[in-house]
Scaffold this motif. Sequence first.
Motif, PDB file in Angstrom:
ATOM      1  N   TRP A 119     -30.481  -5.324  53.141  1.00 29.44           N
ATOM      2  CA  TRP A 119     -30.512  -5.263  51.680  1.00 29.44           C
ATOM      3  C   TRP A 119     -31.880  -4.736  51.286  1.00 29.44           C
ATOM      4  CZ3 TRP A 119     -26.516  -6.253  48.368  1.00 29.44           C
ATOM      5  CH2 TRP A 119     -25.387  -6.837  48.927  1.00 29.44           C
TER       6      TRP A 119
ATOM      7  N   ASN B  63     -19.965  -4.373  42.289  1.00 35.22           N
ATOM      8  CA  ASN B  63     -19.635  -5.684  42.850  1.00 35.22           C
ATOM      9  C   ASN B  63     -20.715  -6.093  43.846  1.00 35.22           C
ATOM     10  OD1 ASN B  63     -18.969  -4.602  45.452  1.00 35.22           O
ATOM     11  ND2 ASN B  63     -16.948  -4.058  44.651  1.00 35.22           N
ATOM     12  N   ASP B  64     -20.691  -7.371  44.229  1.00 34.96           N
ATOM     13  CA  ASP B  64     -21.725  -7.920  45.108  1.00 34.96           C
ATOM     14  C   ASP B  64     -21.692  -7.356  46.532  1.00 34.96           C
ATOM     15  OD1 ASP B  64     -23.033  -9.455  43.230  1.00 34.96           O
ATOM     16  OD2 ASP B  64     -21.866 -11.274  43.651  1.00 34.96           O
TER      17      ASP B  64
ATOM     18  N   CYS C  42     -24.093  -4.223  45.564  1.00 35.96           N
ATOM     19  CA  CYS C  42     -25.285  -4.390  44.740  1.00 35.96           C
ATOM     20  C   CYS C  42     -25.280  -5.766  44.097  1.00 35.96           C
ATOM     21  CB  CYS C  42     -25.275  -3.296  43.665  1.00 35.96           C
ATOM     22  SG  CYS C  42     -26.759  -3.190  42.677  1.00 35.96           S
ATOM     23  N   ARG C  43     -26.442  -6.432  44.129  1.00 39.89           N
ATOM     24  CA  ARG C  43     -26.566  -7.751  43.505  1.00 39.89           C
ATOM     25  C   ARG C  43     -27.927  -7.853  42.838  1.00 39.89           C
ATOM     26  NH1 ARG C  43     -26.733 -10.788  49.336  1.00 39.89           N
ATOM     27  NH2 ARG C  43     -28.858 -10.253  49.841  1.00 39.89           N
ATOM     28  N   ARG C  44     -28.044  -8.797  41.946  1.00 43.35           N
ATOM     29  CA  ARG C  44     -29.322  -9.018  41.258  1.00 43.35           C
ATOM     30  C   ARG C  44     -30.381  -9.433  42.273  1.00 43.35           C
ATOM     31  NH1 ARG C  44     -30.332  -9.248  36.004  1.00 43.35           N
ATOM     32  NH2 ARG C  44     -28.130  -9.574  35.481  1.00 43.35           N
TER      33      ARG C  44
END
Length: 184
Positions: free
Chosen positions: A138, A177-178, A181-183
């Motif tokens: 990530w 979507n996770d 990509c995620r915060r």
Amino acid sequence: MKRYRALVQLTKRLPRSIRRDLIWEEGDEEDMSSSSSSRSTSPVEKERQKYRFRVGDRVWCSYDGWKQGEIICIDYTEEAWEPSRIAPYQVRLFDGELIYVPEDKDMYVREKVPGMFDETQLRFKVGTRVSCQMGKEWESGVVVAFNHKENDWVQGHYAAYRVLLDDNRLVWVPFDNDTYCRRA
């Protein structure tokens, strides 16, 4: 009948931006239809019918790519413009920028662009820090655009986001979507 004629004469003297906001009272339609069988709509209604969209409609505008916004004005003009120059719409893009649409044609403004993501439904805004799945790792970065499209992609295919990673690489995120990509 006299009231209708007086209203028509009065509205002809008003600027378009004011004319479009007039609201006919109940019963005026009856007066108008009885005054002439060839006249099926009021002048205000004809003015409204000349464009495809109304104030408050959400649209996609061709402005450095396709961007989503909301129509905030019809028959938009600016003081510096010649009096005959009138843009059909002024639009507030969802990033807050105000633009005008030069013509009411699909090449400038559309109800929907096939394959594009609705920006109001996306989880992240431009400037949001995110982590992107890059193989087994990530990597962090910042969202720099929505609805990214590479020149060699098939028409109608867009990535949800364009992200500038911390190592200055630009990548695209195919879906919102996770998995991708995620915060951060």
